[in-house]
Design an enzyme around this catalytic site. Structure first.
Site, PDB file in Angstrom:
ATOM      1  CG  HIS A   7      -2.313   0.527   0.870  1.00  0.00           C
ATOM      2  ND1 HIS A   7      -2.542   1.494  -0.091  1.00  0.00           N
ATOM      3  CD2 HIS A   7      -3.544   0.214   1.370  1.00  0.00           C
ATOM      4  CE1 HIS A   7      -3.828   1.753  -0.161  1.00  0.00           C
ATOM      5  NE2 HIS A   7      -4.465   0.995   0.712  1.00  0.00           N
ATOM      6  CG  ASP A  57      -2.832   4.843  -4.718  1.00  0.00           C
ATOM      7  OD1 ASP A  57      -2.237   4.804  -3.622  1.00  0.00           O
ATOM      8  OD2 ASP A  57      -2.697   5.776  -5.536  1.00  0.00           O
TER       9      ASP A  57
END
Length: 435
Positions: free
Chosen positions: A407, A411
């Site tokens: 992450h 995204d």
């Protein structure tokens, strides 16, 4: 009599130390020249060390799991006086079962362990006398067959992990029947099942204590480091693979029994076609330098289970290969990883990993990223399920696709969009063959 100290040679990778994965001799054993001594593991390969001279083993440099510095004494031999001893040659590495860890770069885990002091005959006897009688004791080994021609028979083929487990259980591998060309954990399980002497009085199998060393320890370290450093998130989508499975069946019928296709090469083609629009998926992140390298080519790691543990052989430039070439590549690399014949360049350099459990694929997965990559895909099993199509309930062949992403780099919207792009290609398989 004379004493000869055998020092651990440079095994060709410019490393400072290697780990003892398994000993094939013990103090007091008589060995001939070129008999196996032990298996030493580096970051990428396990190398079998052999005796440079004939003689009696009087000292060894530590136990399984210890780190030994290059150039330090590995074993001391008592030899006949006046015996000529050649200088120890440089050993060229040859990857085997414990060749690849699930990570391309080593993970710093604190200070390097210091080489263990040599262990002598007196020390060994003293340690045995001090052993805690309350600890579980492995059953005595089965009697070995008599030596042929005055020498012990050559050892049975088995991975270091299997050898270590058999040693802990006191099992003579010469007594174990193997289904293939080497003994595997399943063969040990079968041996335990049909030999009641290795079972407790209550009928349950005796407890085992297995030291975590070699490839298994490196997997444990690297997976823990990946979970500590990377904030994972997982996204799962379902694919209707009915058309793709029909196409695959037609192509296999056309080719007959030669090089039959699985669903995997089709998925690889779809992934390679979708990646150019999502370059952040096909990337490596150096979190120390804060640099992301987007790869122009797709070097796809294929997670493969072996007796020694999880390995990741790599299909380099997967985007340049067709389904037949990919199918042949996957088959060859999987076999090379299983038998320990994969080359070092085939075990490194991946930019994205595909982990497939085949018929055990389950419904969904949360795979752990192969650091320093930023994503890993996991196709799940194909199963017939009822779905609604054009307002009608029909039976379709469905498969879920799971993806885990870093992450910090990827995204959630980009990961979901990438999986949807792959879905469009998979559900309309004609697009796989359009340039």
């Amino acid at each position: 009599m004379a004493r000869y100290s055998f020092k651990l040679p440079d095994i060709g990778e410019g490393i400072a130390e290697a780990e003892i994965v398994a000993w094939h001799v013990k103090i007091g054993d008589m060995v001939e020249e070129d008999d196996p001594l032990c298996d030493m593991m580096t970051d990428k390969a396990t190398v079998e060390m052999t005796a440079p001279v004939a003689g009696k083993i009087v000292e060894v440099a530590g136990e399984t799991g210890d780190q030994i510095a290059i150039g330090s004494v590995l074993a001391v031999f008592e030899t006949e006086a006046g015996a000529e001893v050649a200088a120890a040659p440089v050993v060229e590495t040859a990857p085997n079962e414990a060749a690849q860890v699930v990570k391309s770069d080593p993970v710093p885990l604190g200070e390097t362990e210091k080489p263990s002091p040599l262990v002598g005959e007196g020390w060994e006897r003293g340690r045995e006398a001090e052993a805690d009688a309350s600890l579980p004791v492995a059953p005595p080994p089965l009697p070995s067959p008599p030596p042929q021609g005055g020498r012990e028979p050559r050892r049975t083929l088995a991975s270091p992990a299997v050898r270590e487990r058999a040693k802990n259980l006191g099992i003579d591998l010469a007594q174990v029947q193997a289904e293939g060309d080497r003994i595997r954990h399943a063969d040990l399980d079968a041996f335990l099942t049909y030999n009641q002497g290795y079972r407790t009085s209550g009928g349950a199998r005796a407890d085992e204590q297995i030291k975590v060393v070699g490839l298994r320890r490196r997997i444990a370290e690297n997976m823990a480091a990946s979970k500590r450093a990377i904030p994972h998130f997982t996204y799962v989508e379902e694919y209707d693979v009915s058309k793709l499975e029909a196409l695959r069946a037609d192509l296999n019928d056309t080719r007959g029994s030669k090089d039959r296709l699985t669903i995997l090469p089709f998925l690889i083609v779809a992934i390679c076609k979708a990646l150019p629009k999502f370059p952040m998926i096909n990337a490596r992140y150096d979190d120390e330098a804060n640099v992301i390298t987007r790869s122009g080519a797709v070097h796809l790691g294929i997670a493969a289970q072996t007796d020694a543990g999880l390995m990741v052989p790599v299909i380099h430039d997967a985007q340049a290969k067709n389904v037949w070439q990919l199918a042949a590549g996957v088959k060859r690399l999987a076999e090379a990883a299983r038998t320990g014949k994969a080359k070092s360049e085939e075990l490194s350099g991946s930019t994205l990993t595909l982990s497939s459990l085949g018929p055990l694929g389950g419904i969904a997965a949360t795979p752990v990223i192969n650091r320093p990559e930023v994503a890993i895909l996991c196709p799940n099993k194909v199963a017939e399920r009822p779905i609604v199509r054009d307002g009608q309930i029909v039976i379709a062949k469905m498969m879920n696709m799971s993806i885990s992403c870093d992450h910090r780099v990827v995204d959630g919207h980009d990961a979901a969009s990438f999986v949807q792009a792959v879905k469009k290609l998979v559900e309309t398989p004609a697009l796989l063959f359009v340039e």
